[in-house]
Design a protein around this motif. Structure first.
Motif, PDB file in Angstrom:
ATOM      1  N   LYS A  97      -0.491 -12.734 -34.831  1.00 36.69           N
ATOM      2  CA  LYS A  97      -1.326 -13.306 -35.986  1.00 36.69           C
ATOM      3  C   LYS A  97      -0.408 -13.821 -37.031  1.00 36.69           C
ATOM      4  CE  LYS A  97      -1.356  -9.119 -39.075  1.00 36.69           C
ATOM      5  NZ  LYS A  97      -2.325  -8.336 -39.835  1.00 36.69           N
ATOM      6  N   SER A  98      -0.815 -14.709 -38.000  1.00 33.84           N
ATOM      7  CA  SER A  98      -0.037 -15.575 -38.818  1.00 33.84           C
ATOM      8  C   SER A  98      -0.960 -15.250 -40.074  1.00 33.84           C
ATOM      9  CB  SER A  98       0.113 -16.963 -38.651  1.00 33.84           C
ATOM     10  OG  SER A  98       1.136 -16.773 -37.433  1.00 33.84           O
ATOM     11  N   GLU A  99      -0.099 -15.618 -41.312  1.00 34.19           N
ATOM     12  CA  GLU A  99      -1.063 -15.723 -42.463  1.00 34.19           C
ATOM     13  C   GLU A  99      -0.633 -16.855 -43.282  1.00 34.19           C
ATOM     14  OE1 GLU A  99       0.377 -12.477 -45.183  1.00 34.19           O
ATOM     15  OE2 GLU A  99       0.088 -10.963 -43.690  1.00 34.19           O
ATOM     16  N   PHE A 100      -1.644 -17.377 -44.094  1.00 34.34           N
ATOM     17  CA  PHE A 100      -1.462 -18.680 -44.747  1.00 34.34           C
ATOM     18  C   PHE A 100      -2.013 -18.849 -46.049  1.00 34.34           C
ATOM     19  CE2 PHE A 100      -5.594 -20.135 -44.012  1.00 34.34           C
ATOM     20  CZ  PHE A 100      -5.673 -21.362 -44.756  1.00 34.34           C
ATOM     21  N   GLY A 101      -1.524 -19.773 -46.882  1.00 34.93           N
ATOM     22  CA  GLY A 101      -2.081 -20.276 -48.264  1.00 34.93           C
ATOM     23  C   GLY A 101      -1.894 -21.806 -48.407  1.00 34.93           C
ATOM     24  N   ILE A 102      -2.458 -22.081 -49.378  1.00 31.19           N
ATOM     25  CA  ILE A 102      -2.739 -23.629 -49.625  1.00 31.19           C
ATOM     26  C   ILE A 102      -2.501 -23.744 -51.112  1.00 31.19           C
ATOM     27  CG2 ILE A 102      -4.032 -25.699 -49.864  1.00 31.19           C
ATOM     28  CD1 ILE A 102      -5.363 -24.635 -47.206  1.00 31.19           C
ATOM     29  N   CYS A 103      -1.651 -24.575 -51.593  1.00 29.73           N
ATOM     30  CA  CYS A 103      -1.292 -25.052 -52.904  1.00 29.73           C
ATOM     31  C   CYS A 103      -1.546 -26.420 -53.119  1.00 29.73           C
ATOM     32  CB  CYS A 103       0.129 -24.565 -53.484  1.00 29.73           C
ATOM     33  SG  CYS A 103       0.338 -22.729 -53.350  1.00 29.73           S
ATOM     34  N   ILE A 104      -2.331 -26.824 -54.234  1.00 34.03           N
ATOM     35  CA  ILE A 104      -2.573 -28.422 -54.401  1.00 34.03           C
ATOM     36  C   ILE A 104      -2.535 -28.500 -55.944  1.00 34.03           C
ATOM     37  CG2 ILE A 104      -4.142 -30.404 -54.088  1.00 34.03           C
ATOM     38  CD1 ILE A 104      -5.189 -28.897 -51.700  1.00 34.03           C
ATOM     39  N   ASP A 126      -3.638 -22.756 -33.146  1.00 34.60           N
ATOM     40  CA  ASP A 126      -4.393 -22.678 -31.855  1.00 34.60           C
ATOM     41  C   ASP A 126      -3.625 -23.165 -30.795  1.00 34.60           C
ATOM     42  OD1 ASP A 126      -6.635 -21.593 -33.155  1.00 34.60           O
ATOM     43  OD2 ASP A 126      -7.538 -23.680 -32.842  1.00 34.60           O
ATOM     44  N   SER A 127      -2.648 -24.163 -30.919  1.00 35.06           N
ATOM     45  CA  SER A 127      -1.711 -24.767 -29.767  1.00 35.06           C
ATOM     46  C   SER A 127      -0.645 -23.604 -29.844  1.00 35.06           C
ATOM     47  CB  SER A 127      -1.292 -25.866 -30.214  1.00 35.06           C
ATOM     48  OG  SER A 127      -0.245 -25.927 -31.379  1.00 35.06           O
ATOM     49  N   SER A 128      -0.291 -23.110 -30.429  1.00 33.49           N
ATOM     50  CA  SER A 128       0.865 -22.017 -30.300  1.00 33.49           C
ATOM     51  C   SER A 128       0.423 -20.759 -30.061  1.00 33.49           C
ATOM     52  CB  SER A 128       1.720 -21.996 -31.571  1.00 33.49           C
ATOM     53  OG  SER A 128       0.985 -21.306 -32.828  1.00 33.49           O
ATOM     54  N   GLY A 129      -0.717 -20.408 -29.815  1.00 34.73           N
ATOM     55  CA  GLY A 129      -1.162 -19.112 -29.314  1.00 34.73           C
ATOM     56  C   GLY A 129      -1.533 -18.085 -30.189  1.00 34.73           C
ATOM     57  N   ILE A 130      -1.555 -18.596 -31.468  1.00 35.45           N
ATOM     58  CA  ILE A 130      -1.760 -17.583 -32.584  1.00 35.45           C
ATOM     59  C   ILE A 130      -3.196 -17.060 -32.605  1.00 35.45           C
ATOM     60  CG2 ILE A 130      -2.085 -17.015 -35.152  1.00 35.45           C
ATOM     61  CD1 ILE A 130       0.362 -19.263 -35.466  1.00 35.45           C
ATOM     62  N   GLU A 131      -3.558 -15.880 -32.728  1.00 38.95           N
ATOM     63  CA  GLU A 131      -4.862 -15.079 -32.097  1.00 38.95           C
ATOM     64  C   GLU A 131      -5.400 -14.871 -33.278  1.00 38.95           C
ATOM     65  OE1 GLU A 131      -4.807 -12.139 -29.185  1.00 38.95           O
ATOM     66  OE2 GLU A 131      -2.935 -12.985 -28.209  1.00 38.95           O
ATOM     67  N   LYS A 132      -5.006 -14.642 -34.425  1.00 39.74           N
ATOM     68  CA  LYS A 132      -5.651 -14.187 -35.858  1.00 39.74           C
ATOM     69  C   LYS A 132      -4.676 -14.922 -36.910  1.00 39.74           C
ATOM     70  CE  LYS A 132      -7.476 -10.628 -38.711  1.00 39.74           C
ATOM     71  NZ  LYS A 132      -7.687  -9.414 -38.719  1.00 39.74           N
ATOM     72  N   ILE A 133      -5.570 -15.486 -37.848  1.00 40.04           N
ATOM     73  CA  ILE A 133      -4.979 -15.948 -38.953  1.00 40.04           C
ATOM     74  C   ILE A 133      -5.636 -15.124 -40.324  1.00 40.04           C
ATOM     75  CG2 ILE A 133      -4.558 -17.901 -40.384  1.00 40.04           C
ATOM     76  CD1 ILE A 133      -5.033 -19.464 -38.402  1.00 40.04           C
ATOM     77  N   SER A 134      -4.962 -14.600 -41.119  1.00 38.32           N
ATOM     78  CA  SER A 134      -5.276 -13.779 -42.307  1.00 38.32           C
ATOM     79  C   SER A 134      -4.748 -14.409 -43.710  1.00 38.32           C
ATOM     80  CB  SER A 134      -4.403 -12.500 -42.121  1.00 38.32           C
ATOM     81  OG  SER A 134      -4.814 -11.874 -41.074  1.00 38.32           O
ATOM     82  N   LEU A 135      -6.013 -14.361 -44.573  1.00 36.41           N
ATOM     83  CA  LEU A 135      -5.515 -14.920 -46.044  1.00 36.41           C
ATOM     84  C   LEU A 135      -6.338 -14.061 -47.058  1.00 36.41           C
ATOM     85  CD1 LEU A 135      -8.364 -16.446 -47.059  1.00 36.41           C
ATOM     86  CD2 LEU A 135      -7.849 -17.961 -45.275  1.00 36.41           C
ATOM     87  N   THR A 136      -5.840 -14.171 -48.079  1.00 35.59           N
ATOM     88  CA  THR A 136      -6.578 -13.499 -49.340  1.00 35.59           C
ATOM     89  C   THR A 136      -6.910 -14.580 -50.282  1.00 35.59           C
ATOM     90  OG1 THR A 136      -4.448 -13.104 -50.673  1.00 35.59           O
ATOM     91  CG2 THR A 136      -5.148 -11.288 -49.114  1.00 35.59           C
ATOM     92  N   VAL A 137      -7.984 -14.390 -51.078  1.00 39.50           N
ATOM     93  CA  VAL A 137      -8.476 -15.383 -52.033  1.00 39.50           C
ATOM     94  C   VAL A 137      -9.245 -14.809 -53.051  1.00 39.50           C
ATOM     95  CG1 VAL A 137     -10.685 -15.980 -50.386  1.00 39.50           C
ATOM     96  CG2 VAL A 137      -9.860 -17.463 -52.187  1.00 39.50           C
TER      97      VAL A 137
END
Length: 182
Positions: A97-104, A126-137
Motif C-alpha cells: 500500500k501507499s498513501e497520498f495527498g494533493i495540494c493546489i 496500478d502499474s507498479s502493483g500497489i494494491e491499496k491507496i490510503s488517504l485522509t480528508v
C-alpha cells in the motif's frame, strides 16, 4: 518513479504535468507553506512541519528511484501551482500500500488539476502493483470526498474531533482507501 511530461489543456487552462527535479525544491518548499495558509483542508498551519529546500531535494531523489512512490507537480503560467505525492511503504507488512495527498493553490481550484493529478497517481499505482491507496480528508471537504469516491475510494472510518481549526471548532477526519482489482 518517473513519468513523462504531459501537456494538459482543460477548463481554459494549459498546464504541464511532470515530475519535479532538484531545481524545483526551493519553489516547492515555499509553495507548501503558502498552500497551508490558504485552506483548512490540509493538516498543517503555515510553517508547521516545514520541509526545507534540502528536504524536498531528498524526497524528489528518493521518489524518482522508488518503485512504489511518485511525486507529480502541476506547472501553469511558469510556476508550480500544485503537487501530489504517492508515498510507498518499505515495511514488509505494508509494502502493498501507499498513501497520498494533493495540494493546489487556491486560485487554481476548479480547473481540474486535482482530477488529473489523481488520475495519474492511480495509473502509476496500478502499474507498479500497489494494491491499496490510503488517504485522509477533513469531513467538510465534500468536493474532495466526492472526487475520491468517483475514482473508487471508499470511506473506511471516521476520526471524531480529530482536528481543531482556526475557528476553535473540532472537525472529523474521513479515512478513505482504494483497493485495486488484483
Amino acid at each position: 518513479m518517473i513519468i513523462e511530461n504531459k501537456k494538459i489543456e482543460d477548463k481554459n487552462l494549459t498546464w504541464i504535468l511532470r515530475c519535479p527535479t532538484k531545481f524545483d525544491a526551493e519553489e516547492l518548499s515555499k509553495l507548501r507553506v503558502k498552500i497551508d495558509g490558504e485552506t483548512e483542508n490540509l493538516d498543517r498551519e503555515p510553517g508547521e512541519n516545514l520541509l526545507t529546500q534540502e528536504d524536498f531535494e531528498k524526497i524528489i531523489l528518493e521518489d524518482a528511484e522508488a518503485e512504489r512512490s511518485v511525486f507529480l507537480l502541476a506547472e501553469a503560467e511558469g510556476k508550480i501551482v500544485g503537487f501530489t505525492r504517492l508515498a510507498g511503504n518499505n515495511l514488509k507488512r505494508f509494502r502493498h500500500k501507499s498513501e497520498f495527498g494533493i495540494c493546489i493553490l487556491k486560485e487554481y481550484w476548479g480547473y481540474g488539476i486535482g482530477r488529473v493529478l489523481l488520475e495519474n497517481v492511480l495509473m502509476c499505482a496500478d502499474s507498479s502493483g500497489i494494491e491499496k491507496i490510503s488517504l485522509t480528508v477533513v469531513e467538510t471537504n465534500t468536493k474532495a470526498i466526492q472526487l475520491y469516491k468517483k475514482y473508487g475510494f471508499a470511506e473506511e472510518g471516521l476520526l471524531i474531533k480529530d482536528r481543531i481549526h482556526k475557528d476553535g471548532n473540532y472537525y472529523n477526519t474521513v479515512i478513505m482507501g482504494r483497493i485495486s482489482g488484483k
